[in-house]
Design a protein around this motif. Structure first.
Motif, PDB file in Angstrom:
ATOM      1  N   SER A   1       5.761  -7.107  -2.004  1.00 30.23           N
ATOM      2  CA  SER A   1       4.885  -8.068  -2.762  1.00 30.23           C
ATOM      3  C   SER A   1       3.495  -7.411  -2.666  1.00 30.23           C
ATOM      4  O   SER A   1       3.294  -6.679  -2.001  1.00 30.23           O
TER       5      SER A   1
ATOM      6  N   CYS B   1      -0.512  -7.154  -2.290  1.00 26.27           N
ATOM      7  CA  CYS B   1      -1.413  -7.401  -1.242  1.00 26.27           C
ATOM      8  C   CYS B   1      -2.238  -8.617  -1.566  1.00 26.27           C
ATOM      9  O   CYS B   1      -2.232  -8.792  -3.000  1.00 26.27           O
ATOM     10  N   ALA B   2      -3.138  -9.268  -0.861  1.00 30.57           N
ATOM     11  CA  ALA B   2      -3.978 -10.522  -1.269  1.00 30.57           C
ATOM     12  C   ALA B   2      -4.924 -10.146  -2.203  1.00 30.57           C
ATOM     13  O   ALA B   2      -5.197 -10.887  -3.134  1.00 30.57           O
TER      14      ALA B   2
ATOM     15  N   LYS C   1      -3.333  -9.585  -5.626  1.00 30.07           N
ATOM     16  CA  LYS C   1      -2.436 -10.845  -6.252  1.00 30.07           C
ATOM     17  C   LYS C   1      -3.949 -11.762  -6.772  1.00 30.07           C
ATOM     18  O   LYS C   1      -3.606 -12.315  -7.837  1.00 30.07           O
TER      19      LYS C   1
ATOM     20  N   ALA D   1      -0.772  -9.848   2.265  1.00 29.69           N
ATOM     21  CA  ALA D   1      -0.540 -11.051   1.466  1.00 29.69           C
ATOM     22  C   ALA D   1      -0.571 -12.259   2.002  1.00 29.69           C
ATOM     23  O   ALA D   1      -0.783 -13.487   1.396  1.00 29.69           O
TER      24      ALA D   1
ATOM     25  N   PRO E   1      -4.400 -14.567   2.605  1.00 32.50           N
ATOM     26  CA  PRO E   1      -5.194 -14.599   1.271  1.00 32.50           C
ATOM     27  C   PRO E   1      -6.789 -15.140   1.279  1.00 32.50           C
ATOM     28  O   PRO E   1      -7.488 -14.495   0.580  1.00 32.50           O
TER      29      PRO E   1
END
Lengths: 114, 114
Positions: free
Chosen positions: B13, B15-16, B19, B37, B40
Motif C-alpha cells: 500500500s 505511504c501516508a 495516499k 500508511a 496518516p
C-alpha cells in the motif's frame, strides 16, 4: 492609477513578501505589516520553510491583533530550521529540557544539604 | 505492471504522503520510510504547516541517515503549530526558558543558604 507588480498600491514601496513574490502589494496586503521592505531576510526564511501560501493562510486565520506575534514566531521557527535543517526549533526545546532536568537535580541536592 | 495512482509500485500500500497526495508511491519514495500508511495524521500535519514540496526538499537535502530525525522533528513542530497557531513550538521554548530562569534563581538561593 495603473497597478504595477512589485509596487505598493497608492505609492509606497512593496513589502518584503510582495517584492520577493513579484506581486502587487495591495493596501490591505496581509504580509505588509509583519514583513517590511527593509527586512527582506525575514520573509525569505518563512517562504523557504513554510511557503508563502501557508504563511498567508495562517495569518488570515488569526485575529488581526495576534498576527504580529504569529509572524514573529514563524520567523523564529523558520530561521531555526534554516540554521539546523535536522532539528530546527526542536533542538532548542530538547537542550532547554536537559537544562531543566539538570537544574532540578542540582536544586534537589542543594535543598537536601541545607 | 501498470502503475496506478495511490498504489505502491511493486504491490504494497502507498505511504501516508502518497495516499494524501493521491500519487503513485514509488519504491524509492522519499516520504515512505518516515510517513507510514498507518499514521496518516503525521503527514497531514506536516503537509498543512510546511507543505509537501518543502518537506520533500528538506528531506532530499539531508543525508539518508538523518532523515528519520528530521521527519520526526518536522512532525513535532507541525503538531505544535496546529495546536497553537499563534506560537507553535516557540511557546514551548519560551515556557522552558522561564523554567530555567526560575530554577537558576532558586538554586542560587538554596546554595547561598548552605
Amino acid at each position: 492609477m495603473r497597478e504595477v507588480a512589485g509596487k505598493r498600491q497608492g505609492g509606497g514601496s512593496p513589502c518584503a513578501a510582495c517584492k520577493l513574490l513579484r506581486r502587487r502589494c495591495a493596501e490591505d496586503c496581509v504580509f505588509a505589516p509583519y514583513f517590511p521592505a527593509d527586512q527582506p531576510h525575514k520573509f525569505a526564511s518563512v517562504h523557504k520553510v513554510f511557503g508563502a501560501s501557508n504563511v498567508n493562510k495562517l495569518l488570515q486565520e488569526l485575529p488581526v491583533q495576534h498576527r504580529s506575534d504569529a509572524g514573529a514566531t514563524l520567523v523564529y521557527e523558520a530561521n531555526a530550521r534554516v540554521r539546523d535543517p535536522l532539528y530546527g526549533c526542536v533542538g532548542a526545546i530538547s537542550s532547554l529540557q536537559q537544562q531543566v532536568d539538570a537544574l532540578q537535580t542540582q536544586l534537589a541536592i542543594a535543598q537536601a544539604y541545607r
